[in-house]
Design a protein around this motif. Structure first.
Motif, PDB file in Angstrom:
ATOM      1  N   UNK A   1       3.643   7.789  -6.972  1.00  8.65           N
ATOM      2  CA  UNK A   1       3.275   7.917  -8.382  1.00  8.65           C
ATOM      3  C   UNK A   1       4.330   7.304  -9.304  1.00  8.65           C
ATOM      4  N   UNK A   2       5.592   7.398  -8.939  1.00  9.20           N
ATOM      5  CA  UNK A   2       6.651   6.833  -9.772  1.00  9.20           C
ATOM      6  C   UNK A   2       6.526   5.307  -9.834  1.00  9.20           C
ATOM      7  N   UNK A   3       6.164   4.692  -8.740  1.00 11.97           N
ATOM      8  CA  UNK A   3       5.987   3.240  -8.713  1.00 11.97           C
ATOM      9  C   UNK A   3       4.811   2.827  -9.594  1.00 11.97           C
ATOM     10  N   UNK A   4       3.724   3.581  -9.521  1.00 10.88           N
ATOM     11  CA  UNK A   4       2.544   3.292 -10.344  1.00 10.88           C
ATOM     12  C   UNK A   4       2.902   3.444 -11.824  1.00 10.88           C
ATOM     13  N   UNK A   5       3.643   4.474 -12.151  1.00  6.08           N
ATOM     14  CA  UNK A   5       4.037   4.685 -13.548  1.00  6.08           C
ATOM     15  C   UNK A   5       4.918   3.531 -14.035  1.00  6.08           C
ATOM     16  N   UNK A   6       5.854   3.104 -13.217  1.00 11.86           N
ATOM     17  CA  UNK A   6       6.728   1.997 -13.602  1.00 11.86           C
ATOM     18  C   UNK A   6       5.923   0.716 -13.817  1.00 11.86           C
TER      19      UNK A   6
ATOM     20  N   UNK B   1       0.841  -1.204   0.000  1.00  9.99           N
ATOM     21  CA  UNK B   1       0.000   0.000   0.000  1.00  9.99           C
ATOM     22  C   UNK B   1       0.870   1.246   0.000  1.00  9.99           C
ATOM     23  N   UNK B   2       1.923   1.227   0.789  1.00  8.89           N
ATOM     24  CA  UNK B   2       2.825   2.386   0.824  1.00  8.89           C
ATOM     25  C   UNK B   2       3.492   2.583  -0.532  1.00  8.89           C
ATOM     26  N   UNK B   3       3.901   1.507  -1.188  1.00 11.42           N
ATOM     27  CA  UNK B   3       4.507   1.635  -2.510  1.00 11.42           C
ATOM     28  C   UNK B   3       3.501   2.157  -3.523  1.00 11.42           C
ATOM     29  N   UNK B   4       2.239   1.714  -3.402  1.00 10.69           N
ATOM     30  CA  UNK B   4       1.221   2.162  -4.355  1.00 10.69           C
ATOM     31  C   UNK B   4       0.840   3.623  -4.170  1.00 10.69           C
TER      32      UNK B   4
END
Length: 156
Positions: A83-88, A77-80
């Motif tokens: 925004x950069x993680x979602x884009x990747x 959840x923290x990673x989600x």
């Protein structure tokens, strides 16, 4: 004298019988009965206790596993939230490109061949399996194994 000897023998035999009988007195029999009753009375609760201890250990193990899963989900959840993680993820999994970019997808020729060979009954649509079964229903002998080649190359 003969009467005295006979009386002595009878007396000795009676005392021997009494010696054998005196080993198991009424008190000893009562004590044995009480001990047997206690063993029988405590057997079921002890079995329940041992069983419940096993259940408690299983529940504790389940709780530890659930806590570990909760921690994993919190990390995800923290990673989600980033925004950069979602884009990747969108670029890697969904092949998204930003406006103005050109997207290319390359397939290795060996990967395509392996994918075609790996197509089996579980990787084919249900109707392809059904039609294959209908085609081979009247065939004599053992049923043929289902493969991607047997269905005439039917794919997804």
């Amino acid at each position: 004298m003969l009467g005295e000897q006979t009386a002595a023998r009878v007396y000795r035999s009676q005392s021997r019988r009494q010696a054998h009988r005196s080993r198991l007195t009424g008190r000893a029999a009562f004590l044995a009965l009480v001990l047997c009753t206690l063993v029988v009375a405590l057997a079921y609760p002890m079995r329940q206790y041992v069983s419940q201890q096993g259940d408690i250990a299983d529940q504790q193990r389940t709780a530890r596993d659930a806590k570990a899963q909760v921690e994993k989900l919190r990390d995800e959840k923290a990673r989600l939230q980033d925004d950069a993680y979602i884009e990747r993820l969108a670029r890697e999994r969904l092949h998204f490109v930003m406006p103005g970019e050109k997207g290319y997808t390359m397939n290795a020729p060996t990967a395509v061949k392996q994918e075609q060979q790996a197509v089996g009954p579980a990787n084919r649509p249900w109707y392809a399996n059904m039609l294959d079964d209908v085609d081979h229903a009247d065939a004599a002998g053992a049923p043929r194994p289902r493969t991607g080649a047997a269905s005439g190359g039917a794919g997804h």
